[in-house]
Scaffold this motif. Structure first.
Motif, PDB file in Angstrom:
ATOM      1  N   GLY A 470      10.450  10.898   6.017  1.00 34.29           N
ATOM      2  CA  GLY A 470      10.409   9.445   5.883  1.00 34.29           C
ATOM      3  C   GLY A 470       8.992   8.951   5.662  1.00 34.29           C
ATOM      4  O   GLY A 470       8.745   8.058   4.849  1.00 34.29           O
ATOM      5  N   ILE A 471       8.036   9.554   6.390  1.00 39.43           N
ATOM      6  CA  ILE A 471       6.627   9.164   6.236  1.00 39.43           C
ATOM      7  C   ILE A 471       6.182   9.443   4.807  1.00 39.43           C
ATOM      8  O   ILE A 471       5.599   8.582   4.142  1.00 39.43           O
ATOM      9  N   LEU A 472       6.498  10.642   4.314  1.00 38.24           N
ATOM     10  CA  LEU A 472       6.096  10.976   2.947  1.00 38.24           C
ATOM     11  C   LEU A 472       6.717  10.012   1.945  1.00 38.24           C
ATOM     12  O   LEU A 472       6.049   9.519   1.032  1.00 38.24           O
ATOM     13  N   ILE A 473       8.003   9.729   2.149  1.00 37.23           N
ATOM     14  CA  ILE A 473       8.680   8.813   1.221  1.00 37.23           C
ATOM     15  C   ILE A 473       8.033   7.434   1.277  1.00 37.23           C
ATOM     16  O   ILE A 473       7.789   6.805   0.246  1.00 37.23           O
ATOM     17  N   SER A 474       7.699   6.974   2.490  1.00 39.91           N
ATOM     18  CA  SER A 474       7.078   5.653   2.616  1.00 39.91           C
ATOM     19  C   SER A 474       5.731   5.608   1.919  1.00 39.91           C
ATOM     20  O   SER A 474       5.400   4.629   1.244  1.00 39.91           O
ATOM     21  N   ILE A 475       4.934   6.667   2.103  1.00 39.46           N
ATOM     22  CA  ILE A 475       3.619   6.694   1.446  1.00 39.46           C
ATOM     23  C   ILE A 475       3.806   6.646  -0.066  1.00 39.46           C
ATOM     24  O   ILE A 475       3.176   5.854  -0.768  1.00 39.46           O
ATOM     25  N   LEU A 476       4.716   7.487  -0.536  1.00 41.28           N
ATOM     26  CA  LEU A 476       4.973   7.542  -1.971  1.00 41.28           C
ATOM     27  C   LEU A 476       5.425   6.182  -2.486  1.00 41.28           C
ATOM     28  O   LEU A 476       4.945   5.678  -3.512  1.00 41.28           O
ATOM     29  N   LEU A 477       6.312   5.583  -1.727  1.00 38.78           N
ATOM     30  CA  LEU A 477       6.872   4.290  -2.114  1.00 38.78           C
ATOM     31  C   LEU A 477       5.781   3.226  -2.152  1.00 38.78           C
ATOM     32  O   LEU A 477       5.671   2.460  -3.110  1.00 38.78           O
ATOM     33  N   GLY A 478       4.947   3.206  -1.095  1.00 43.85           N
ATOM     34  CA  GLY A 478       3.853   2.238  -1.036  1.00 43.85           C
ATOM     35  C   GLY A 478       2.917   2.423  -2.226  1.00 43.85           C
ATOM     36  O   GLY A 478       2.512   1.451  -2.874  1.00 43.85           O
ATOM     37  N   THR A 479       2.597   3.673  -2.519  1.00 37.26           N
ATOM     38  CA  THR A 479       1.673   3.958  -3.618  1.00 37.26           C
ATOM     39  C   THR A 479       2.289   3.567  -4.952  1.00 37.26           C
ATOM     40  O   THR A 479       1.654   2.911  -5.774  1.00 37.26           O
ATOM     41  N   LEU A 480       3.541   3.971  -5.151  1.00 38.90           N
ATOM     42  CA  LEU A 480       4.195   3.649  -6.418  1.00 38.90           C
ATOM     43  C   LEU A 480       4.300   2.144  -6.601  1.00 38.90           C
ATOM     44  O   LEU A 480       4.025   1.619  -7.681  1.00 38.90           O
ATOM     45  N   LEU A 481       4.701   1.462  -5.531  1.00 39.62           N
ATOM     46  CA  LEU A 481       4.834   0.007  -5.619  1.00 39.62           C
ATOM     47  C   LEU A 481       3.497  -0.618  -5.971  1.00 39.62           C
ATOM     48  O   LEU A 481       3.406  -1.475  -6.842  1.00 39.62           O
ATOM     49  N   ALA A 482       2.432  -0.165  -5.273  1.00 35.16           N
ATOM     50  CA  ALA A 482       1.107  -0.724  -5.514  1.00 35.16           C
ATOM     51  C   ALA A 482       0.690  -0.455  -6.952  1.00 35.16           C
ATOM     52  O   ALA A 482       0.221  -1.354  -7.654  1.00 35.16           O
ATOM     53  N   ALA A 483       0.883   0.778  -7.413  1.00 37.15           N
ATOM     54  CA  ALA A 483       0.482   1.132  -8.768  1.00 37.15           C
ATOM     55  C   ALA A 483       1.280   0.310  -9.774  1.00 37.15           C
ATOM     56  O   ALA A 483       0.730  -0.265 -10.713  1.00 37.15           O
ATOM     57  N   PHE A 484       2.572   0.227  -9.518  1.00 34.48           N
ATOM     58  CA  PHE A 484       3.431  -0.491 -10.451  1.00 34.48           C
ATOM     59  C   PHE A 484       3.070  -1.973 -10.487  1.00 34.48           C
ATOM     60  O   PHE A 484       2.988  -2.585 -11.543  1.00 34.48           O
ATOM     61  N   ALA A 485       2.797  -2.522  -9.293  1.00 37.86           N
ATOM     62  CA  ALA A 485       2.455  -3.939  -9.221  1.00 37.86           C
ATOM     63  C   ALA A 485       1.133  -4.217  -9.916  1.00 37.86           C
ATOM     64  O   ALA A 485       0.901  -5.309 -10.408  1.00 37.86           O
ATOM     65  N   ALA A 486       0.235  -3.222  -9.972  1.00 39.45           N
ATOM     66  CA  ALA A 486      -1.059  -3.420 -10.627  1.00 39.45           C
ATOM     67  C   ALA A 486      -0.933  -3.239 -12.132  1.00 39.45           C
ATOM     68  O   ALA A 486      -1.677  -3.844 -12.901  1.00 39.45           O
TER      69      ALA A 486
END
Ligand SMILES: Nc1ncnc2c1ncn2[C@@H]1O[C@H](COP(=O)(O)OP(=O)(O)O)[C@@H](O)[C@H]1O
Ligand SMILES: [Mg+2]
Lengths: 505, 256
Positions: A470-486
């Motif tokens: 879950g931690i790995l998925i959350s990190i990945l999700l946070g990163t992807l969201l941030a990258a995508f939002a940028a």
């Protein structure tokens, strides 16, 4: 003389790109921290819910097994003294498969061949569907459709043609309710009800006979023991011997009582129960000495002392030792009571309470998305949205407020691609940092909260691997969201002519 | 290529190359349904190596003109040729190359990158142009020396005065040895003395390096150092004159 000779611009090296990006973040450290903080909070929120969901699910699975075992003695005691109602037998037949202990037993009692038993079960399932259907309705609708009929009476009620018509008309009116069984089948079921009831009555009669054998045995066995005043007392005492002679009696009466796996657990639980009864007597009984000892220890007045306080203190071996001494002094029966046993009982008692609480807390677990239950799945979706919107907003702001810088870089000859890479890299760095911190905080808070509500007894049930995933998925999700939002605003900014970008406020 | 300039007659014009040329340049801004015609048809040729001042009251369209000829914004109508290449035909990469190598930009508000030191600001365009870091560093220090800021190479913009920042901006604009320096009111935010220093540097670059300098300004001192003056009024060329001619009629100009 200088000539303008237009060639294509080379790509900036990755090293230089990373350096410029990191310098940018370091310079705007405060602003970057705020953005990262948003990511931290969003990811922590998501991870918190995720961790709690995962733990709840794991605890639910753990509890089911442990509490099923914890209740073996009381389940068997009930079974040996009561036959159950027709409705409860229908539920057993419908919900458990043919190989379940209770169904094997039933089949032996009424001596049905496999095929007939399968048919009986199938009828029971249909009947159960009808009963469940009406049980799920709210009171007004139920009344409208079948008046006050309940349980198997419902079939009798619907057997009258005029009632059946009212039921059908009512269903037409309530379009939201779906009755999945077709009416012919229901009619057939109603037609079979007399036979079905006879079979149920037969089962009950056979069970009654078996129970009577047990009771007769108990009466004979304990006729000289005046302390066991009723059947329940006698049964409780006999159960301590469930792995011995009494087990044979149960089996010979026709019950499917597993001598290897079940009997020892039942006997053990029955013994413990006997000890618990004796301890209960030590505090409610005539002697005031034990009460005084407890009052002294707990710094309370003797009349405030109750059984719960006693068990709390008995968790300490040294206190248990003194307690046994005091019991002996006041002439109570302390045979085979040891301090270790008392500590074990005290802990088991706590465990039972914890199990009951855990069972209540995980009630809605096991269904729905990922087996998380409806409420948690819903929370997870909401927290995902909050996380997504929060990060998108933070990243969009942090790109938009830098349009002048983007324009200036373009004046200096930056390629559109460089600007995109710079921002995506920046948001990835922030996403990874924020995501990692957030996921860990979320996991710690989630685990802490769950342990606080379930108690440390369930420490072993924490699904460490799942949480780590879950931690790995959350990190990945946070990163992807941030990258995508940028990507979106920086793509927009990168493609604008420099002056257009500079004009954007 | 050897085209004669019809609008402004200068005795040197016949032998000099046109480096920037605009044809029927118009720019219409639309904002919240309000349209502003910032340029209403500008035809202008700028020669290689000259120092030209673009003058006019604020709001007359100087910056707009500056952005068009600097390939920083696209015209609504008309064309911009930089060394006879139509800017509108260039790809994004070619435009980046053009901005990187051929034109240096100097803005009223300096527009330095805040998180870079003076030296990094100067070497960034070099990096974009593919110069190796060691060489870029050496060249950057030389250019900073040229504007008198060698000692302050490691300072960030926030640690420098306006005049110093503008000098870093000039140094940065020189990073890749451009043919043209475009300055949009470079002295507007500076006091008289500092402004004069900046003007001196620009003039020196023009004379010593042969860089074409185009300066949008309403600083009248510019008249003393430029070769030609161009007045813009309401998005149109009001007048173009050589400096020698203007000096004779100074009184008249003050009235503008
Ligand atoms: N982005 C813009 N949107 C709308 N109108 C603009 C914009 N930029 C400039 N203008 C208008 O165009 C005209 C010329 O502006 P500008 O070129 O900045 O003049 P100057 O630099 O001479 O002061 C002005 O009337 C100004 O209001
Ligand atoms: Mg302006």
């Amino acid at each position: 003389m200088k000539e303008i000779n237009i060639a294509e611009q080379p790509w900036l090296s990755l090293k230089r790109t990373v350096k410029i990006t990191i310098d940018g973040i370091r310079y705007r450290l405060f602003r970057a921290t705020v953005t990262v903080a948003v990511i931290v909070v969003a990811v922590a929120f998501l991870m918190n819910i995720l961790a709690e969901s995962l733990i709840k699910r794991a605890v639910a699975a753990d509890t089911r097994e442990r509490s099923d075992n914890a209740q073996l003695n009381s389940n068997w005691s009930t079974k040996l003294t009561s036959t159950g109602s027709p409705e409860s037998i229908v539920a057993e037949l419908a919900r458990l498969d043919a190989s379940a202990d209770v169904n094997v037993e039933t089949r032996n009692f009424i001596r049905l061949p496999d095929d007939d038993f399968a048919r009986l079960q199938s009828t029971a399932r249909d009947v159960q569907y009808v009963l469940d259907f009406f049980d799920d309705l709210d009171y007004a609708k139920r009344r409208d459709l079948i008046k006050t009929a309940a349980g198997l009476e419902i079939l009798d009620y619907l057997a009258r043609p005029e009632n059946f018509d009212t039921f059908k008309l009512g269903l037409d009116r309530y379009r939201m309710i779906r009755f999945e069984m077709d009416f012919d089948k229901l009619q057939k079921l109603i037609g079979q009800r007399a036979d079905f009831r006879r079979t149920l009555a037969d089962i009950i009669a056979k069970r009654h006979e078996a129970n009577a054998k047990i009771t007769a045995y108990l009466k004979a066995e304990y006729k000289d023991n005046p302390t066991l005043v009723n059947d329940a007392d006698r049964l409780a005492m006999a159960m301590t011997d469930a792995d011995g002679k009494f087990g044979d009696v149960i089996r010979s009466a026709g019950f499917n009582f597993d001598a290897k796996r079940i009997a020892p657990i039942v006997a053990d639980q029955a013994k413990n129960q006997q000890f618990i009864l004796r301890m209960k007597f030590s505090i409610t009984g005539a002697s005031n000495k034990t009460r005084q000892l407890l009052a002294q220890e707990a710094n309370k007045i003797p009349s405030d002392i109750n059984e719960a306080i006693m068990w709390d203190y008995l968790e300490s071996a040294s206190f248990a030792k003194r307690y046994i001494q005091v019991m002996q002094e006041s002439g109570m029966d302390t045979a085979s009571l040891t301090p270790e046993l008392l500590v074990k009982l005290a802990k088991a008692r706590k465990e039972t309470a914890a199990l009951a609480r855990a069972k209540r807390l995980t009630m809605d677990s096991g269904k729905g998305f990922m087996g998380l239950g409806e409420r948690l799945a819903y929370l997870l979706v909401v927290s995902f949205l909050v996380c997504g919107i929060g990060i998108t907003n933070a990243m969009m702001m942090s790109v938009t407020e830098r349009f002048t810088e983007i324009a200036t870089l373009k004046c200096l000859g930056a390629l559109d691609g460089f600007i995109m890479i710079m921002f995506v890299l920046e948001s990835c760095i922030m996403g990874i940092v924020g995501g990692t911190i957030g996921a860990i905080i979320g996991a710690v808070i989630g685990t802490g909260r769950m342990m606080a509500s379930f108690g440390v007894n369930f420490f072993a049930a924490i699904p460490v691997l799942d949480i780590f995933g879950g931690i790995l998925i959350s990190i990945l999700l946070g990163t992807l969201l941030a990258a995508f939002a940028a990507v979106v605003p920086s793509f927009k900014a990168a493609r604008l002519a420099p002056m257009e970008a500079m004009r954007v406020e | 290529m050897e085209e004669t300039n019809r609008t402004a007659a200068g005795e040197k014009s016949a032998e000099r190359r046109v480096i920037i040329r605009t044809v029927g340049l118009k720019k219409i801004y639309t904002m919240n349904n309000v349209t502003t015609e910032a340029l209403r048809g500008v035809d202008m040729s700028i020669f290689q190596g000259e120092f030209i001042s673009v003058m006019g009251p604020s709001g007359s369209g100087k910056s707009t003109f500056f952005n068009m000829i600097g390939a920083l914004d696209s015209p609504s109508i008309g064309r911009v040729f930089i060394d006879e290449v139509d800017v509108a035909q260039l790809t994004a990469e070619e435009l980046a190359f053009l901005r990187c190598h051929k034109i240096g930009y100097i803005f009223q508000s300096y527009n330095l990158i805040r998180y870079m030191t003076a030296l990094e600001n100067v070497t960034t365009p070099m990096a974009f142009g593919g110069v190796q870091p060691d060489e870029a560093r050496e060249r950057g220090m030389n250019i900073l020396d040229l504007v008198g800021l060698k000692e302050r190479w490691h300072h960030r913009p926030i640690e420098m005065s306006g005049g110093q920042q503008q000098r870093v901006a000039i140094a940065r604009s020189l990073a890749n040895d451009p043919s043209v320096l475009l300055c949009d009111e470079p002295t507007a935010n500076l006091d008289l003395h500092t402004g004069q220093e900046i003007l001196d540097i620009l003039k020196r670059l023009n004379v010593e390096k042969g860089v074409t300098v185009i300066c949008a300004t309403h600083d009248h001192r510019m008249m003393n150092i430029c070769d030609r003056l161009m007045w813009i009024r309401d998005g149109r060329i009001d007048r173009i004159a050589n400096r020698e001619d203007v000096h004779i009629e100074v009184g008249g100009i003050e009235g503008h």
